[in-house]
Design a protein around this motif. Structure first.
Motif, PDB file in Angstrom:
ATOM      1  N   ALA A  56      -4.593  12.191 -34.794  1.00  0.00           N
ATOM      2  CA  ALA A  56      -4.230  12.042 -36.204  1.00  0.00           C
ATOM      3  C   ALA A  56      -4.541  10.612 -36.643  1.00  0.00           C
ATOM      4  O   ALA A  56      -4.381   9.671 -35.853  1.00  0.00           O
ATOM      5  CB  ALA A  56      -2.742  12.335 -36.393  1.00  0.00           C
ATOM      6  N   PRO A  57      -4.983  10.401 -37.878  1.00  0.00           N
ATOM      7  CA  PRO A  57      -5.260   9.037 -38.350  1.00  0.00           C
ATOM      8  C   PRO A  57      -4.060   8.091 -38.229  1.00  0.00           C
ATOM      9  O   PRO A  57      -4.235   6.899 -38.037  1.00  0.00           O
ATOM     10  CB  PRO A  57      -5.661   9.246 -39.809  1.00  0.00           C
ATOM     11  N   SER A  58      -2.847   8.633 -38.321  1.00  0.00           N
ATOM     12  CA  SER A  58      -1.654   7.780 -38.204  1.00  0.00           C
ATOM     13  C   SER A  58      -1.527   7.166 -36.813  1.00  0.00           C
ATOM     14  O   SER A  58      -0.773   6.220 -36.618  1.00  0.00           O
ATOM     15  CB  SER A  58      -0.395   8.586 -38.540  1.00  0.00           C
ATOM     16  N   GLN A  59      -2.269   7.670 -35.855  1.00  0.00           N
ATOM     17  CA  GLN A  59      -2.242   7.137 -34.496  1.00  0.00           C
ATOM     18  C   GLN A  59      -3.232   5.987 -34.301  1.00  0.00           C
ATOM     19  O   GLN A  59      -3.243   5.357 -33.254  1.00  0.00           O
ATOM     20  CB  GLN A  59      -2.571   8.249 -33.483  1.00  0.00           C
ATOM     21  N   VAL A  60      -4.060   5.709 -35.309  1.00  0.00           N
ATOM     22  CA  VAL A  60      -5.111   4.701 -35.201  1.00  0.00           C
ATOM     23  C   VAL A  60      -4.746   3.464 -36.016  1.00  0.00           C
ATOM     24  O   VAL A  60      -4.396   3.576 -37.192  1.00  0.00           O
ATOM     25  CB  VAL A  60      -6.464   5.262 -35.698  1.00  0.00           C
ATOM     26  N   THR A  61      -4.853   2.299 -35.387  1.00  0.00           N
ATOM     27  CA  THR A  61      -4.595   1.026 -36.066  1.00  0.00           C
ATOM     28  C   THR A  61      -5.717   0.058 -35.727  1.00  0.00           C
ATOM     29  O   THR A  61      -6.064  -0.103 -34.548  1.00  0.00           O
ATOM     30  CB  THR A  61      -3.260   0.414 -35.590  1.00  0.00           C
ATOM     31  N   PHE A  62      -6.269  -0.587 -36.739  1.00  0.00           N
ATOM     32  CA  PHE A  62      -7.276  -1.621 -36.508  1.00  0.00           C
ATOM     33  C   PHE A  62      -6.544  -2.935 -36.280  1.00  0.00           C
ATOM     34  O   PHE A  62      -5.777  -3.380 -37.128  1.00  0.00           O
ATOM     35  CB  PHE A  62      -8.265  -1.699 -37.673  1.00  0.00           C
ATOM     36  N   THR A  63      -6.767  -3.526 -35.126  1.00  0.00           N
ATOM     37  CA  THR A  63      -6.084  -4.769 -34.762  1.00  0.00           C
ATOM     38  C   THR A  63      -6.949  -5.994 -35.044  1.00  0.00           C
ATOM     39  O   THR A  63      -6.448  -7.113 -35.050  1.00  0.00           O
ATOM     40  CB  THR A  63      -5.692  -4.752 -33.267  1.00  0.00           C
ATOM     41  N   ARG A  64      -8.230  -5.775 -35.273  1.00  0.00           N
ATOM     42  CA  ARG A  64      -9.147  -6.866 -35.609  1.00  0.00           C
ATOM     43  C   ARG A  64     -10.357  -6.267 -36.318  1.00  0.00           C
ATOM     44  O   ARG A  64     -10.864  -5.224 -35.931  1.00  0.00           O
ATOM     45  CB  ARG A  64      -9.581  -7.581 -34.325  1.00  0.00           C
ATOM     46  N   GLY A  65     -10.803  -6.935 -37.392  1.00  0.00           N
ATOM     47  CA  GLY A  65     -12.061  -6.588 -38.033  1.00  0.00           C
ATOM     48  C   GLY A  65     -12.073  -5.339 -38.893  1.00  0.00           C
ATOM     49  O   GLY A  65     -13.142  -4.758 -39.107  1.00  0.00           O
ATOM     50  N   ALA A  66     -10.931  -4.910 -39.418  1.00  0.00           N
ATOM     51  CA  ALA A  66     -10.904  -3.710 -40.272  1.00  0.00           C
ATOM     52  C   ALA A  66     -11.860  -3.847 -41.458  1.00  0.00           C
ATOM     53  O   ALA A  66     -12.396  -2.853 -41.946  1.00  0.00           O
ATOM     54  CB  ALA A  66      -9.490  -3.425 -40.750  1.00  0.00           C
ATOM     55  N   GLU A  67     -12.088  -5.065 -41.887  1.00  0.00           N
ATOM     56  CA  GLU A  67     -13.005  -5.295 -43.014  1.00  0.00           C
ATOM     57  C   GLU A  67     -14.448  -4.951 -42.660  1.00  0.00           C
ATOM     58  O   GLU A  67     -15.315  -4.840 -43.539  1.00  0.00           O
ATOM     59  CB  GLU A  67     -12.900  -6.746 -43.511  1.00  0.00           C
ATOM     60  N   TRP A 161       0.621  11.624 -42.846  1.00  0.00           N
ATOM     61  CA  TRP A 161      -0.771  11.661 -43.306  1.00  0.00           C
ATOM     62  C   TRP A 161      -1.092  10.451 -44.178  1.00  0.00           C
ATOM     63  O   TRP A 161      -2.241  10.034 -44.306  1.00  0.00           O
ATOM     64  CB  TRP A 161      -1.069  12.957 -44.067  1.00  0.00           C
ATOM     65  N   LYS A 162      -0.052   9.836 -44.752  1.00  0.00           N
ATOM     66  CA  LYS A 162      -0.255   8.672 -45.624  1.00  0.00           C
ATOM     67  C   LYS A 162      -0.587   7.409 -44.831  1.00  0.00           C
ATOM     68  O   LYS A 162      -1.052   6.435 -45.404  1.00  0.00           O
ATOM     69  CB  LYS A 162       0.993   8.439 -46.467  1.00  0.00           C
ATOM     70  N   ALA A 163      -0.347   7.427 -43.540  1.00  0.00           N
ATOM     71  CA  ALA A 163      -0.622   6.265 -42.686  1.00  0.00           C
ATOM     72  C   ALA A 163      -2.009   6.412 -42.075  1.00  0.00           C
ATOM     73  O   ALA A 163      -2.172   6.905 -40.975  1.00  0.00           O
ATOM     74  CB  ALA A 163       0.440   6.158 -41.593  1.00  0.00           C
ATOM     75  N   THR A 164      -3.008   5.997 -42.809  1.00  0.00           N
ATOM     76  CA  THR A 164      -4.394   6.115 -42.347  1.00  0.00           C
ATOM     77  C   THR A 164      -5.142   4.805 -42.597  1.00  0.00           C
ATOM     78  O   THR A 164      -5.035   4.239 -43.685  1.00  0.00           O
ATOM     79  CB  THR A 164      -5.124   7.283 -43.041  1.00  0.00           C
ATOM     80  N   PRO A 165      -5.894   4.338 -41.629  1.00  0.00           N
ATOM     81  CA  PRO A 165      -6.680   3.122 -41.853  1.00  0.00           C
ATOM     82  C   PRO A 165      -7.993   3.376 -42.596  1.00  0.00           C
ATOM     83  O   PRO A 165      -8.690   2.435 -42.950  1.00  0.00           O
ATOM     84  CB  PRO A 165      -6.957   2.625 -40.432  1.00  0.00           C
ATOM     85  N   PHE A 166      -8.299   4.634 -42.868  1.00  0.00           N
ATOM     86  CA  PHE A 166      -9.589   4.983 -43.457  1.00  0.00           C
ATOM     87  C   PHE A 166      -9.546   5.194 -44.976  1.00  0.00           C
ATOM     88  O   PHE A 166     -10.589   5.265 -45.617  1.00  0.00           O
ATOM     89  CB  PHE A 166     -10.150   6.230 -42.777  1.00  0.00           C
ATOM     90  N   PHE A 167      -8.346   5.317 -45.535  1.00  0.00           N
ATOM     91  CA  PHE A 167      -8.197   5.565 -46.972  1.00  0.00           C
ATOM     92  C   PHE A 167      -7.156   4.610 -47.559  1.00  0.00           C
ATOM     93  O   PHE A 167      -6.144   4.324 -46.926  1.00  0.00           O
ATOM     94  CB  PHE A 167      -7.777   7.017 -47.227  1.00  0.00           C
ATOM     95  N   ALA A 168      -7.400   4.144 -48.792  1.00  0.00           N
ATOM     96  CA  ALA A 168      -6.487   3.226 -49.476  1.00  0.00           C
ATOM     97  C   ALA A 168      -5.270   3.988 -49.994  1.00  0.00           C
ATOM     98  O   ALA A 168      -5.419   5.029 -50.638  1.00  0.00           O
ATOM     99  CB  ALA A 168      -7.209   2.540 -50.631  1.00  0.00           C
ATOM    100  N   ALA A 169      -4.100   3.477 -49.739  1.00  0.00           N
ATOM    101  CA  ALA A 169      -2.851   4.168 -50.071  1.00  0.00           C
ATOM    102  C   ALA A 169      -2.625   4.350 -51.572  1.00  0.00           C
ATOM    103  O   ALA A 169      -1.938   5.277 -51.979  1.00  0.00           O
ATOM    104  CB  ALA A 169      -1.669   3.433 -49.456  1.00  0.00           C
ATOM    105  N   LEU A 170      -3.180   3.508 -52.395  1.00  0.00           N
ATOM    106  CA  LEU A 170      -2.912   3.614 -53.831  1.00  0.00           C
ATOM    107  C   LEU A 170      -3.553   4.836 -54.472  1.00  0.00           C
ATOM    108  O   LEU A 170      -2.927   5.532 -55.261  1.00  0.00           O
ATOM    109  CB  LEU A 170      -3.376   2.351 -54.556  1.00  0.00           C
TER     110      LEU A 170
END
Length: 191
Positions: A56-67, A161-170
């Motif tokens: 699930a995307p909520s299991q993924v966190t970018f710790t460096r270089g998400a930009e 599902w709202k906790a995803t590093p691939f989509f902006a929360a707004l």
């Protein structure tokens, strides 16, 4: 427990928590072969398979270089295929909407022992496999679909599902502007 993944140049790093809930598989479809070929990434198996780890995307966190995340689509309605802009390392596939929480991570950037991902549970789209040792037919597809459905429902009901590093929360748009390949670009990278 968490697993650490890193791009080729080390500028981008991401982690997966609770990896024991993931599904390890090999996909041989033409699109999964086209994506790394377009990027010039040497991650395919000898038979043309892409090794994936679905969570699930909520299991993924970018710790460096998400930009550094970039988004590529092989066609306007195709999967969202993520890679790093720093060194063109393939990262993951997601569906087009954050509300359908699913991510299929490429295992090539995994920094640990392959056994930490668990055994390969499925071989899918084997009709596109090639060469000696290729699987004779698909296997484990029911398991992949069952795990996908469980993950999707669990994430939706819990609100994770709202906790995803691939989509902006707004507004739930992708965090990177999609680049859509032309038919000619896609065909050049086809197996």
């Amino acid at each position: 427990m968490s697993l650490t993944f890193s791009c080729s140049c080390g500028a981008t790093e991401w982690q997966v928590v609770q990896p024991e809930t993931g599904t390890h598989l090999l996909c041989y479809c033409a699109d999964c072969q086209t994506f790394p070929r377009h990027l010039g990434a040497d991650i395919l198996t000898g038979c043309g398979g892409t090794e994936l780890f679905q969570v699930a995307p909520s299991q993924v966190t970018f710790t460096r270089g998400a930009e550094n995340l970039r988004l590529l689509k092989l066609s306007p309605k195709g999967l969202s295929r993520w890679y790093t802009g720093c060194c063109k390392t393939p990262v993951a596939n997601t569906l087009a909407s954050a509300k359908l929480s699913f991510v299929s991570l490429m295992t090539a950037p995994f920094a640990g022992e392959a056994s930490a991902l668990g055994p390969v549970r499925a071989h899918v789209n084997t009709v596109y496999a090639k060469g000696p040792g290729k699987p004779a037919k698909d296997s484990g597809l029911r398991r992949v679909l069952w795990d996908f459905a469980k993950r999707l429902l669990g994430e939706r009901l819990s609100g994770r599902w709202k906790a995803t590093p691939f989509f902006a929360a707004l507004d739930w748009t992708p965090v990177a502007e999609p680049e859509i390949l032309t038919r000619e670009e896609r065909n050049r990278a086809r197996p």
